[in-house]
Design an enzyme around this catalytic site. Structure first.
Site, short mmCIF file in Angstrom:
data_model
loop_
_atom_site.label_atom_id
_atom_site.label_comp_id
_atom_site.label_asym_id
_atom_site.label_seq_id
_atom_site.Cartn_x
_atom_site.Cartn_y
_atom_site.Cartn_z
N ASP A 62 6.44 -5.76 -6.92
CA ASP A 62 7.55 -4.81 -6.33
C ASP A 62 9.11 -5.40 -6.25
O ASP A 62 10.08 -4.62 -6.17
CB ASP A 62 6.98 -4.08 -5.17
N TYR B 291 4.57 4.37 -3.15
CA TYR B 291 4.33 3.73 -2.16
C TYR B 291 5.42 3.44 -1.14
O TYR B 291 6.66 3.11 -1.54
CB TYR B 291 3.57 2.28 -2.54
CU LIG Z 1 -3.07 0.37 -1.78
#
Ligand SMILES: [Cu+2]
Length: 677
Positions: free
Chosen positions: A313, A397
């Site tokens: 990320d 997320y």
């Molecule tokens: Cu996860």
């Protein structure tokens, strides 16, 4: 204009100047796609001289100001890396990078990829086979493509498709992850065209079935208007009537924070987000630089195309550019100070990043306490913390990332993972061992979140070593006739390497300075590291996941410091091949004893989804603790004033009751009586 601090992120004018210098090296009609324009941090040796002068009030040396830039010639795969000297205006380096080196994604590009995927005629034809109700909204989540060594030289995106609840199509915040589609277009970034349409396996094996009518399951929303909200919660206000106890000195693009003997500089960049520099306690040096270096999220589904699903990320997206604009009273409670940043955009301009770090104090329960049972006198202090928090959204997320400082000279790095699981379709009645069904027709595949925190220490000086303590049972002997003794043995790490915690031995890592001894016990001053245990990467050693995620196989890596080696998964993680991260640096087998070393601390979650993680996941917590070890001559929080009701002003809710009071008498010769109740 005053000269910027050498560690201050680039200002808006520096960002645009750096991009303009790159542009001027090309013909006027060239179109650029800038990926990163960021501070090229000066060599550490130069910065240390600057910091010494800064802290002793001596004249400051001149440190040249440079920008690191990477960019594409737009709509091509020509990826370049440049260094610009902002003092001279000179382009010092401008290289066309070789194959297998690809830049991160960016917001504009991701939106363009979504459009490319959904406007493709082939994709539309596959969607038509789903026979969706008229007006159904299709959503595309472009994912970084990953690596498998098969036709993946070019940069591309794998798009996961979903629909919004067709009965509520106008709700833009409807949770599309509850309605995944079995169609996955692949888009080339060079042509911005769909180059392949993958049909996803939805059974228990590899079988690909032709796309057929889609069974629309009920929605599963997280937005409050879709819930019956509970009504029995009363307000809880965090009030600091005299303001906060910290001080923020904003100096251009970086800020100096002072709080309870702590002092450090805060920076912010596209890749790592929040970075702390020059961390000191009571004027003693502790850490030159601290930041989240990388995170790796490899998924467990072995089937094509899911086998490539593995995100980095920070390298693939950027913790800075993905940072949320934090909101008062929502993301942060109490008396809040926000820091904002300015980052580069894709055209050589700037993007304002307001409120990317929130700073506040919070109460963290009891700091220390003792009651003398003989006298009944208790002495208790509360533990006050200073929190610097940043929240990033990477597609589905969220990560809530915080450095927390306390009054006992300790630093905690807290990671909270929340947001929505990345889902895929599964046939009804099918169960698989590599994922959890979280909603009818929805599979959330198991995945690991592995985090790597980079610590560049200067514990009471620049030459440090890494050691570990282990506890062993003492063999039975005349000295240990009952077999209960145990002892602690210290091992010095001589060479760069990856190391693991050994729980059976209580193995504990410490960063020591042997040139500075504790005045009481003569031990080297140190900070020790506690990190939660985690299962190392499960992908096998020959896999691309393993090769690329160079930090994910050990709890700790220690390497000799080299300028520029900041990212434990390598500088370019997108479709990377490995060989450029911390495992490779450690393999140089360099001396790391009593020198300038860097420690990477890993922790993580093996996220086996549970139904409670859907439609949005209750935050999962991880805490890395970095605490003094023989660094002070006693508990450094002794001088924290005792906790008292006159200061804290708590409210009594229970019926007032009298506790027996205790009285003691001490005789004039020091003899003492039992307390009288
Ligand atoms: Cu996860």
């Amino acid at each position: 204009m005053t000269t910027p601090h050498p560690l201050a992120p680039l200002s808006a004018s520096e960002l645009t100047a750096a991009a303009a210098i790159v542009k001027s090296a090309w013909p006027g009609n060239t179109e650029f796609h800038f990926k990163a324009v960021t501070l090229q941090e000066p060599p550490k040796t130069e910065v240390l001289k600057y910091l010494e002068a800064e802290h002793s009030g001596r004249p400051l040396p001149i440190v040249s100001r440079k920008a690191f830039i990477n960019y594409y010639i737009r709509n091509s795969s020509k990826f370049h890396e440049a260094i610009v000297n902002l003092d001279t205006g000179r382009l010092e380096q401008n290289l066309l990078l070789g194959p297998f080196l690809h830049a991160n994604g960016d917001g504009e590009e991701i939106i363009a990829i979504e459009e490319a995927a959904l406007s493709d005629e082939g994709v539309k034809a596959e969607i038509a086979k789903l026979d969706l109700p008229e007006g159904t909204v299709i959503i595309s989540d472009p994912w970084i493509y990953g690596s498998d060594g098969i036709n993946d030289e070019e940069r591309q995106y794998q798009c996961w498709l979903y629909i919004r609840d067709p009965k509520n199509s106008s709700e833009a915040d409807s949770n599309h992850y509850a309605l995944p589609l079995p169609i996955s277009p692949v888009v080339s970034t060079a042509t911005m065209k769909v180059i392949r349409i993958d049909i996803l396996p939805t059974g228990a094996d590899n079988t690909i079935k032709p796309v057929q009518k889609y069974k629309i399951q009920p929605p599963n929303e997280y937005i409050p208007e879709a819930q019956t909200l509970r009504t029995d919660i009363k307000p809880l206000h965090v009030i600091q009537p005299e303001g906060a106890s910290f001080k923020v000195q904003e100096e251009g693009t970086s800020s100096v924070l002072s709080w309870q003997k702590w002092k450090f500089r805060v920076g912010f960049n596209q890749r790592e987000g929040m970075v702390l520099y020059d961390v000191r306690y009571d004027d003693r040096t502790l850490f030159y630089r601290m930041s989240l270096s990388e995170m790796s999220i490899p998924y467990a589904d072995p089937r094509h195309p899911f086998h490539k699903k593995s995100a980095f990320d920070l390298g693939d997206a950027g913790a800075g550019i993905m940072a949320n604009n934090l909101k008062l009273g929502c993301d942060c409670l109490g008396s809040i100070y926000y820091l904002s940043a300015v980052l580069s955009d894709d055209k050589g301009g700037v993007t304002e990043m307001p409120n990317v770090i929130c700073i506040h104090e919070q109460d963290n329960g009891i700091g220390w306490k003792h009651v003398n049972y003989r006298t009944g006198r208790g002495v208790v202090t509360r533990s006050r913390e200073l929190v610097l928090q940043s929240i990033i959204t990477v597609s589905n997320y969220e990560y809530i990332l915080a450095f927390k400082f306390n009054q006992a000279g300790e630093i905690d790095y807290e990671i909270r993972a929340t947001g929505i699981l990345s889902t895929q379709p599964i046939d009804e009645g099918v169960d698989v061992p590599f994922g959890t069904i979280v909603h009818p027709g929805v599979l959330a595949v198991h995945h690991q979140h592995i985090f790597s925190l980079r610590i560049d220490p200067m514990i009471d000086g620049y030459d440090n070593r890494l050691v570990y303590d282990e506890a062993f049972p003492m063999p039975r002997s005349d000295f240990n006739p009952h077999g209960i003794g145990y002892y602690v043995k210290e091992t010095v790490v001589e060479k760069s390497c990856g190391l693991d915690t050994v729980y059976e031995n209580n193995r504990t890592f410490k960063i020591q300075n042997v040139n500075k001894r504790n005045p009481i016990n003569g031990k080297p001053v140190a900070y020790k590291i506690h990190a939660p245990p985690f299962q190392k990467i499960l992908a096998d050693k020959d896999s691309y996941h393993y090769k690329r995620s160079e930090f994910s196989d050990h709890d700790v890596y220690v390497v000799k410091h080299r300028d520029g080696e900041l990212y434990s998964g390598g500088l370019y993680t997108n479709q990377s091949r490995g060989g450029t991260g911390v495992r490779s640096w450690a393999n140089r087998n360099e001396d790391v004893k009593d020198t300038d070393l860097v420690v990477f601390i890993q922790t993580g979650i093996n996220h086996v989804p549970r139904i409670e993680d859907f439609p949005v996941m209750p935050a999962e917590h991880l805490l890395i603790r970095i605490v003094p070890n023989n660094f002070f001559d006693k508990n450094p929080a002794l001088d924290v004033p005792p906790s008292e009701q006159s200061f804290n002003k708590s409210t009594l809710l229970s019926v007032q009751h009298k506790q027996p009071s205790t009285e003691t008498t001490v005789g004039k010769n020091g003899e003492c009586c039992a307390p009288k109740l």
